[in-house]
Scaffold this motif. Structure first.
Motif, PDB file in Angstrom:
ATOM      1  N   LEU A  96       0.830  -1.199   0.000  1.00 24.86           N
ATOM      2  CA  LEU A  96       0.000   0.000   0.000  1.00 24.86           C
ATOM      3  C   LEU A  96       0.869   1.254   0.000  1.00 24.86           C
ATOM      4  N   THR A 109      -9.877   0.693   0.457  1.00 21.56           N
ATOM      5  CA  THR A 109      -8.629  -0.063   0.351  1.00 21.56           C
ATOM      6  C   THR A 109      -8.884  -1.511  -0.053  1.00 21.56           C
ATOM      7  N   THR A 154       1.697  -2.007   4.397  1.00 17.38           N
ATOM      8  CA  THR A 154       2.001  -0.638   3.976  1.00 17.38           C
ATOM      9  C   THR A 154       3.501  -0.511   3.791  1.00 17.38           C
ATOM     10  N   VAL A 199      -1.654   0.706  -4.955  1.00 18.39           N
ATOM     11  CA  VAL A 199      -1.117  -0.611  -4.615  1.00 18.39           C
ATOM     12  C   VAL A 199      -0.096  -1.032  -5.671  1.00 18.39           C
TER      13      VAL A 199
END
Length: 253
Positions: A164, A175, A209, A241
């Motif tokens: 991410l 998300t 992330t 992404v």
């Protein structure tokens, strides 16, 4: 897609993100989506156009109705069991797990805090935006957010990773759509033998992330990258992404 979010025990954020990605992979590879299968034409038409995913949430009777429609339910990881909340030992109320007052209301027993439930995501064959079934059309889409009770652990060996963008803030629902896109782009990148092996293993993957330093390296690579159209929450053309699968030969260089 519809994610199950019950009042008493919503899923952990990362579990929901990973489960939504596996749900997309599951329907892409399902025999009903291929060849002469009943979903094949809808899946082909959808993949030939700009792919779009909508994530809604449901609980209780709404969830049960959603599961009666053609689709596939994918379940994530079980993250724990209910734990007592000692800080609320003096609380005089409680719930029965549905958000309604329990029969034990008025006691001085410690209340129970549900640990996150395993994520459940129902994925459906694509339909036009104006063709949603009545069981889904009223489900809420905005404001779907979740938390992680703890930091996600290390990426399992051999798993794909959906990285991410560390500079973007998105709701959990938004998300989930993005990780679904990332999984789909990665699926398209893989050759048939790698797809078959990934499916046979149960689509092991992780959502994490990236650090700013890692993100800079990833954006300079030729890995599958998701750029959002910007219909909701973030600016158009935002990179959300980047998908990596070193075990299958898809890795930043």
């Amino acid at each position: 897609m519809v994610v199950r979010i019950e009042r008493g025990a919503p899923p952990a954020r990362t579990d929901a993100l990973e489960t939504s990605a596996r749900a997309v992979l599951t329907i892409l590879s399902d025999e009903r989506s291929l060849g002469e299968g009943p979903w094949a034409q809808a899946m082909t038409d959808w993949q030939d156009a700009r792919i779009r995913k909508v994530v809604r949430r449901a609980r209780g009777a709404e969830w049960r109705k959603a599961t009666t429609l053609p689709g596939i339910t994918v379940t994530g990881a079980t993250t724990g069991t209910a734990v007592a909340d000692a800080a609320s030992a003096g609380n005089t109320g409680g719930t029965d797990g549905t958000g309604e007052p329990s029969e034990a209301e008025g006691t001085n027993e410690p209340s129970t805090t549900e640990a996150p439930a395993a994520a459940e995501v129902r994925v459906f064959p694509p339909v036009p935006l104006d063709g949603w079934p009545k069981e889904l059309i009223k489900l809420q889409v905005s404001g779907t957010d979740l938390d992680d009770p703890a930091e996600p652990g290390p990426v399992p060996d051999g798993a794909a990773v959906l990285w991410l963008n560390p500079e973007l803030a998105m709701s959990a629902g938004k998300t989930m759509a993005q990780t679904g896109h990332g999984a789909q782009l990665l699926w398209w990148r893989l050759p048939d033998p790698a797809r078959a092996a990934w499916r046979a293993a149960g689509f092991p993957l992780a959502v994490r992330t990236a650090t700013p330093e890692r993100w800079a390296r990833l954006t300079a690579s030729d890995l599958p990258m998701v750029r959002d159209a910007g219909f909701t929450e973030i600016a158009p053309n935002s990179m959300t992404v980047i998908s990596e699968f070193p075990a299958a030969g898809v890795a930043a260089r």
